[in-house]
Scaffold this motif. Structure first.
Motif, PDB file in Angstrom:
ATOM      1  N   LEU A  35      -2.374  18.425  -5.707  1.00 19.10           N
ATOM      2  CA  LEU A  35      -2.902  17.087  -5.450  1.00 19.10           C
ATOM      3  C   LEU A  35      -1.828  16.275  -4.728  1.00 19.10           C
ATOM      4  CD1 LEU A  35      -4.598  16.497  -8.904  1.00 19.10           C
ATOM      5  CD2 LEU A  35      -5.652  17.263  -6.782  1.00 19.10           C
ATOM      6  N   GLY A  36      -2.256  15.230  -4.036  1.00 18.08           N
ATOM      7  CA  GLY A  36      -1.290  14.376  -3.342  1.00 18.08           C
ATOM      8  C   GLY A  36      -0.617  13.422  -4.311  1.00 18.08           C
ATOM      9  N   THR A  37       0.543  12.920  -3.899  1.00 16.98           N
ATOM     10  CA  THR A  37       1.216  11.904  -4.705  1.00 16.98           C
ATOM     11  C   THR A  37       0.944  10.524  -4.097  1.00 16.98           C
ATOM     12  OG1 THR A  37       3.245  11.913  -3.377  1.00 16.98           O
ATOM     13  CG2 THR A  37       3.088  13.542  -5.184  1.00 16.98           C
ATOM     14  N   VAL A  38       1.173   9.504  -4.892  1.00  8.78           N
ATOM     15  CA  VAL A  38       0.962   8.141  -4.364  1.00  8.78           C
ATOM     16  C   VAL A  38       1.946   7.855  -3.230  1.00  8.78           C
ATOM     17  CG1 VAL A  38      -0.108   7.221  -6.455  1.00  8.78           C
ATOM     18  CG2 VAL A  38       2.383   7.104  -6.203  1.00  8.78           C
ATOM     19  N   GLU A  39       3.109   8.507  -3.290  1.00  9.12           N
ATOM     20  CA  GLU A  39       4.094   8.320  -2.203  1.00  9.12           C
ATOM     21  C   GLU A  39       3.595   8.956  -0.904  1.00  9.12           C
ATOM     22  OE1 GLU A  39       5.010   9.212  -5.244  1.00  9.12           O
ATOM     23  OE2 GLU A  39       6.361   7.588  -5.854  1.00  9.12           O
ATOM     24  N   ASP A  40       2.840  10.057  -1.012  1.00 12.24           N
ATOM     25  CA  ASP A  40       2.291  10.662   0.217  1.00 12.24           C
ATOM     26  C   ASP A  40       1.486   9.627   0.993  1.00 12.24           C
ATOM     27  OD1 ASP A  40       3.305  13.263  -0.169  1.00 12.24           O
ATOM     28  OD2 ASP A  40       1.603  13.824  -1.442  1.00 12.24           O
ATOM     29  N   ILE A  41       0.735   8.808   0.276  1.00 12.85           N
ATOM     30  CA  ILE A  41      -0.052   7.755   0.947  1.00 12.85           C
ATOM     31  C   ILE A  41       0.882   6.643   1.420  1.00 12.85           C
ATOM     32  CG2 ILE A  41      -2.003   6.169   0.712  1.00 12.85           C
ATOM     33  CD1 ILE A  41      -2.620   9.239   0.387  1.00 12.85           C
ATOM     34  N   GLY A  42       1.879   6.336   0.598  1.00 10.01           N
ATOM     35  CA  GLY A  42       2.853   5.299   0.958  1.00 10.01           C
ATOM     36  C   GLY A  42       3.554   5.611   2.278  1.00 10.01           C
ATOM     37  N   TYR A  43       3.937   6.870   2.474  1.00 13.26           N
ATOM     38  CA  TYR A  43       4.654   7.228   3.716  1.00 13.26           C
ATOM     39  C   TYR A  43       3.747   7.114   4.932  1.00 13.26           C
ATOM     40  CZ  TYR A  43       8.705   8.544   1.000  1.00 13.26           C
ATOM     41  OH  TYR A  43       9.779   8.490   0.175  1.00 13.26           O
ATOM     42  N   ALA A  44       2.466   7.463   4.780  1.00 18.39           N
ATOM     43  CA  ALA A  44       1.532   7.312   5.905  1.00 18.39           C
ATOM     44  C   ALA A  44       1.383   5.826   6.245  1.00 18.39           C
ATOM     45  CB  ALA A  44       0.180   7.929   5.560  1.00 18.39           C
ATOM     46  N   LYS A  75      -0.811  -0.428 -10.026  1.00 19.75           N
ATOM     47  CA  LYS A  75      -0.833   0.981 -10.432  1.00 19.75           C
ATOM     48  C   LYS A  75      -1.392   1.829  -9.291  1.00 19.75           C
ATOM     49  CE  LYS A  75      -5.178   0.190 -12.802  1.00 19.75           C
ATOM     50  NZ  LYS A  75      -5.923   0.154 -14.025  1.00 19.75           N
ATOM     51  N   GLY A  76      -1.414   3.131  -9.520  1.00 16.91           N
ATOM     52  CA  GLY A  76      -2.052   4.044  -8.581  1.00 16.91           C
ATOM     53  C   GLY A  76      -1.425   4.043  -7.191  1.00 16.91           C
ATOM     54  N   ILE A  77      -2.294   4.224  -6.199  1.00 20.58           N
ATOM     55  CA  ILE A  77      -1.834   4.361  -4.813  1.00 20.58           C
ATOM     56  C   ILE A  77      -1.100   3.106  -4.340  1.00 20.58           C
ATOM     57  CG2 ILE A  77      -2.703   4.483  -2.430  1.00 20.58           C
ATOM     58  CD1 ILE A  77      -4.767   6.544  -3.429  1.00 20.58           C
ATOM     59  N   GLY A  78      -1.627   1.929  -4.695  1.00 17.84           N
ATOM     60  CA  GLY A  78      -0.986   0.689  -4.261  1.00 17.84           C
ATOM     61  C   GLY A  78       0.431   0.567  -4.797  1.00 17.84           C
ATOM     62  N   LYS A  79       0.639   1.024  -6.012  1.00 15.44           N
ATOM     63  CA  LYS A  79       1.985   0.962  -6.602  1.00 15.44           C
ATOM     64  C   LYS A  79       2.920   1.897  -5.818  1.00 15.44           C
ATOM     65  CE  LYS A  79       4.311   1.214 -11.076  1.00 15.44           C
ATOM     66  NZ  LYS A  79       4.174   1.592 -12.481  1.00 15.44           N
ATOM     67  N   GLY A  80       2.375   3.059  -5.417  1.00 17.33           N
ATOM     68  CA  GLY A  80       3.160   3.996  -4.609  1.00 17.33           C
ATOM     69  C   GLY A  80       3.484   3.418  -3.241  1.00 17.33           C
ATOM     70  N   ILE A  81       2.497   2.760  -2.628  1.00 15.14           N
ATOM     71  CA  ILE A  81       2.735   2.136  -1.318  1.00 15.14           C
ATOM     72  C   ILE A  81       3.830   1.069  -1.455  1.00 15.14           C
ATOM     73  CG2 ILE A  81       1.724   0.642   0.465  1.00 15.14           C
ATOM     74  CD1 ILE A  81      -0.995   2.022  -0.034  1.00 15.14           C
ATOM     75  N   ALA A  82       3.697   0.241  -2.494  1.00 11.93           N
ATOM     76  CA  ALA A  82       4.682  -0.829  -2.717  1.00 11.93           C
ATOM     77  C   ALA A  82       6.082  -0.239  -2.896  1.00 11.93           C
ATOM     78  CB  ALA A  82       4.283  -1.648  -3.947  1.00 11.93           C
ATOM     79  N   ARG A  83       6.169   0.872  -3.645  1.00 15.53           N
ATOM     80  CA  ARG A  83       7.481   1.495  -3.904  1.00 15.53           C
ATOM     81  C   ARG A  83       8.090   2.026  -2.608  1.00 15.53           C
ATOM     82  NH1 ARG A  83       6.360   4.068  -8.599  1.00 15.53           N
ATOM     83  NH2 ARG A  83       5.538   5.908  -7.580  1.00 15.53           N
ATOM     84  N   VAL A  84       7.285   2.677  -1.780  1.00 19.05           N
ATOM     85  CA  VAL A  84       7.809   3.242  -0.533  1.00 19.05           C
ATOM     86  C   VAL A  84       8.313   2.118   0.388  1.00 19.05           C
ATOM     87  CG1 VAL A  84       7.135   4.436   1.593  1.00 19.05           C
ATOM     88  CG2 VAL A  84       6.495   5.391  -0.638  1.00 19.05           C
ATOM     89  N   PHE A  85       7.531   1.046   0.514  1.00 19.58           N
ATOM     90  CA  PHE A  85       7.968  -0.070   1.374  1.00 19.58           C
ATOM     91  C   PHE A  85       9.230  -0.728   0.797  1.00 19.58           C
ATOM     92  CE2 PHE A  85       5.185  -0.886   4.928  1.00 19.58           C
ATOM     93  CZ  PHE A  85       4.037  -0.164   4.633  1.00 19.58           C
ATOM     94  N   ALA A  86       9.218  -0.963  -0.518  1.00 23.16           N
ATOM     95  CA  ALA A  86      10.355  -1.654  -1.138  1.00 23.16           C
ATOM     96  C   ALA A  86      11.630  -0.824  -1.000  1.00 23.16           C
ATOM     97  CB  ALA A  86      10.040  -1.928  -2.609  1.00 23.16           C
ATOM     98  N   LYS A  87      11.506   0.493  -1.187  1.00 24.63           N
ATOM     99  CA  LYS A  87      12.697   1.356  -1.082  1.00 24.63           C
ATOM    100  C   LYS A  87      13.207   1.414   0.353  1.00 24.63           C
ATOM    101  CE  LYS A  87      12.942   4.917  -4.408  1.00 24.63           C
ATOM    102  NZ  LYS A  87      12.449   6.254  -4.845  1.00 24.63           N
ATOM    103  N   ASN A  88      12.345   1.090   1.305  1.00 27.40           N
ATOM    104  CA  ASN A  88      12.763   1.051   2.704  1.00 27.40           C
ATOM    105  C   ASN A  88      13.173  -0.352   3.127  1.00 27.40           C
ATOM    106  OD1 ASN A  88      12.436   3.734   4.383  1.00 27.40           O
ATOM    107  ND2 ASN A  88      10.926   3.749   2.751  1.00 27.40           N
ATOM    108  N   GLY A  89      13.412  -1.219   2.162  1.00 26.15           N
ATOM    109  CA  GLY A  89      14.019  -2.512   2.446  1.00 26.15           C
ATOM    110  C   GLY A  89      13.062  -3.663   2.666  1.00 26.15           C
ATOM    111  N   ALA A  90      11.751  -3.434   2.475  1.00 29.64           N
ATOM    112  CA  ALA A  90      10.794  -4.532   2.656  1.00 29.64           C
ATOM    113  C   ALA A  90      10.791  -5.445   1.428  1.00 29.64           C
ATOM    114  CB  ALA A  90       9.399  -3.962   2.898  1.00 29.64           C
ATOM    115  N   LYS A  91      10.307  -6.673   1.626  1.00 31.15           N
ATOM    116  CA  LYS A  91      10.113  -7.622   0.516  1.00 31.15           C
ATOM    117  C   LYS A  91       8.622  -7.566   0.174  1.00 31.15           C
ATOM    118  CE  LYS A  91      11.877 -10.663   3.396  1.00 31.15           C
ATOM    119  NZ  LYS A  91      12.315 -11.899   4.053  1.00 31.15           N
ATOM    120  N   VAL A  92       8.313  -7.177  -1.060  1.00 29.01           N
ATOM    121  CA  VAL A  92       6.919  -6.816  -1.362  1.00 29.01           C
ATOM    122  C   VAL A  92       6.277  -7.782  -2.362  1.00 29.01           C
ATOM    123  CG1 VAL A  92       5.408  -5.000  -2.233  1.00 29.01           C
ATOM    124  CG2 VAL A  92       7.453  -4.384  -0.941  1.00 29.01           C
ATOM    125  N   LEU A  93       5.074  -8.246  -2.015  1.00 33.43           N
ATOM    126  CA  LEU A  93       4.260  -8.978  -2.993  1.00 33.43           C
ATOM    127  C   LEU A  93       3.288  -7.972  -3.613  1.00 33.43           C
ATOM    128  CD1 LEU A  93       4.011 -12.027  -3.929  1.00 33.43           C
ATOM    129  CD2 LEU A  93       1.777 -11.954  -2.812  1.00 33.43           C
TER     130      LEU A  93
END
Ligand code: NAP
Length: 259
Positions: free
Chosen positions: A215-224, A17-35
Motif C-alpha cells: 500500500l502507499g504511504t501518506v508521504e508518497d502522496i505528500g511528495y507528489a 490525520k491521514g493523507i493531509g497529515k502526510g502532506i503537511a509533514r512533507v511540506f513542513a520538513k522541506n521548510g514550508a510554514k504550514v497551516l
C-alpha cells in the motif's frame, strides 16, 4: 531535491490525520510554514505540535470546508500567521460507503458538500492571497476512485472525485493569468490510520491487487504534492498524477498472476 517550497506559506485542509497529515509533514520538513486545518482544533493543533517538535513551523486551525465563512477565516489566519498563502492543498474529504439502493439524498449532498463544494470553497477563499504571489499553487487530492476506477458503495464519492478534476480543468485556465497552477494527485490505497485500524489481513488483501505489492504511504502522496507545488513544476497545470503502485493497470487478475 526540490527546495523551492522553503519559507512558503502552505495551507493543508484535512491535515489532522491521514493523507493531509502526510502532506503537511512533507511540506513542513522541506521548510514550508504550514497551516494544519481540520474541523477539530485539538486534533489540528496536536498534528501541528508534532511538526513543531520536529523543528518545523506549523499552526493548527479549526475550519469546515463546507462553509464559506469558515474558509475565509482560515485563509486570513494563514495569511496573518505566515505572511500570505503560496500553496493550498485542498485535501479534506470523506468517504462513507452506501450502495445506491441505501444511499439517501442527504448523504449524497453531504459527500458532495465536503469533497466537491469544499474544494471550490477552500480555493475561492485562498484565491485573493494566492493571486498576490504571482506563482500560487493549488494541489487537489482526488482519487483513482471516480476518475479511473469504481467501487461498490462509492457512487457519490466517485462522482466528487471525478468532479474535482472537471473543476480543475477550467480553474487552471481561469487562474493562469495570475500565475496560479492547479493540479491534482490521485491516490490509490494509502495506509492511513483508518486503514491501519482494519488490521493486517485486510491490508494484505488490498496490497495483493497492487503490482508493487504494497500500500502507499501518506508521504508518497505528500511528495507528489510537493513536486506539483514546487517552482520546478511551474509549467504544469491542469494535470493529474496517479500515485497507486500501478493498481489501475492490470487488465485482469491473470495479468497480476502471470507477472
Ligand atoms: P482521513 O484519514 O479520514 O482524514 C480526513 C481529514 O479531513 C481529517 O483531518 C478530517 O478532520 C478532515 N475533514 C473531514 N471533513 C472535513 C471538513 N468538512 N472540513 C475540514 N476538514 C475536514 O482521510 P484520508 O484517507 O487521509 O483522505 C484524505 C483525502 O484523500 C480525501 O480527499 C480522500 O478522498 C483522498 N483519498 C484517500 C485515499 C486513501 O486511501 N486513504 C485514497 C484516495 C483518495 P476532522 O474530522 O477533524 O475535520
Amino acid at each position: 531535491m526540490l527546495t523551492s517550497v522553503a519559507g512558503k506559506s502552505v495551507v493543508v485542509t484535512g491535515a489532522s490525520k491521514g493523507i493531509g497529515k502526510g502532506i503537511a509533514r512533507v511540506f513542513a520538513k522541506n521548510g514550508a510554514k504550514v497551516l494544519v486545518v481540520s474541523r477539530h482544533l485539538d486534533e489540528a493543533e496536536a498534528a501541528a505540535d508534532e511538526l513543531r517538535r520536529m523543528g518545523c513551523t506549523a499552526k493548527g486551525h479549526a475550519a469546515d470546508v463546507t462553509d464559506m465563512g469558515s474558509m475565509q477565516v482560515m485563509a486570513d489566519a494563514a495569511a496573518t500567521a505566515h505572511g500570505g498563502i503560496d500553496v493550498l492543498c485542498a485535501n479534506a474529504g470523506i468517504f462513507p460507503q452506501a450502495k445506491i439502493e441505501d444511499l439517501s439524498a442527504e448523504e449524497w449532498d453531504f459527500v458532495m458538500g465536503t469533497n466537491l463544494k469544499g474544494t471550490f470553497l477552500s480555493i475561492k477563499a485562498c484565491l485573493p492571497h494566492l493571486k498576490k504571489t504571482g506563482e500560487g499553487r493549488i494541489v487537489i487530492t482526488s482519487s483513482i476512485t471516480g476518475p479511473v476506477t469504481g467501487f461498490p458503495g462509492w457512487t457519490h464519492y466517485g462522482a466528487t472525485k471525478a468532479g474535482q478534476l472537471g473543476f480543475m480543468r477550467t480553474a487552471c485556465i481561469e487562474l493562469a493569468k495570475y500565475g496560479i497552477t492547479v493540479n491534482a494527485v490521485l491516490p490509490g490505497n494509502i495506509l492511513t490510520e483508518g486503514l491501519i485500524a482494519l488490521g493486517e489481513e485486510y491490508q494484505k488483501s488490498m496490497a495483493a491487487s497492487v503490482p508493487l505489492k504494497k500500500l502507499g504511504t501518506v508521504e508518497d502522496i505528500g511528495y507528489a504534492a510537493l513536486f506539483l507545488a514546487s517552482k520546478e513544476a511551474g509549467y504544469i497545470t491542469g494535470q493529474t498524477i496517479i500515485v497507486d503502485g500501478g493498481q489501475i493497470l492490470p487488465e485482469s487478475l491473470d495479468a497480476l498472476a502471470q507477472a
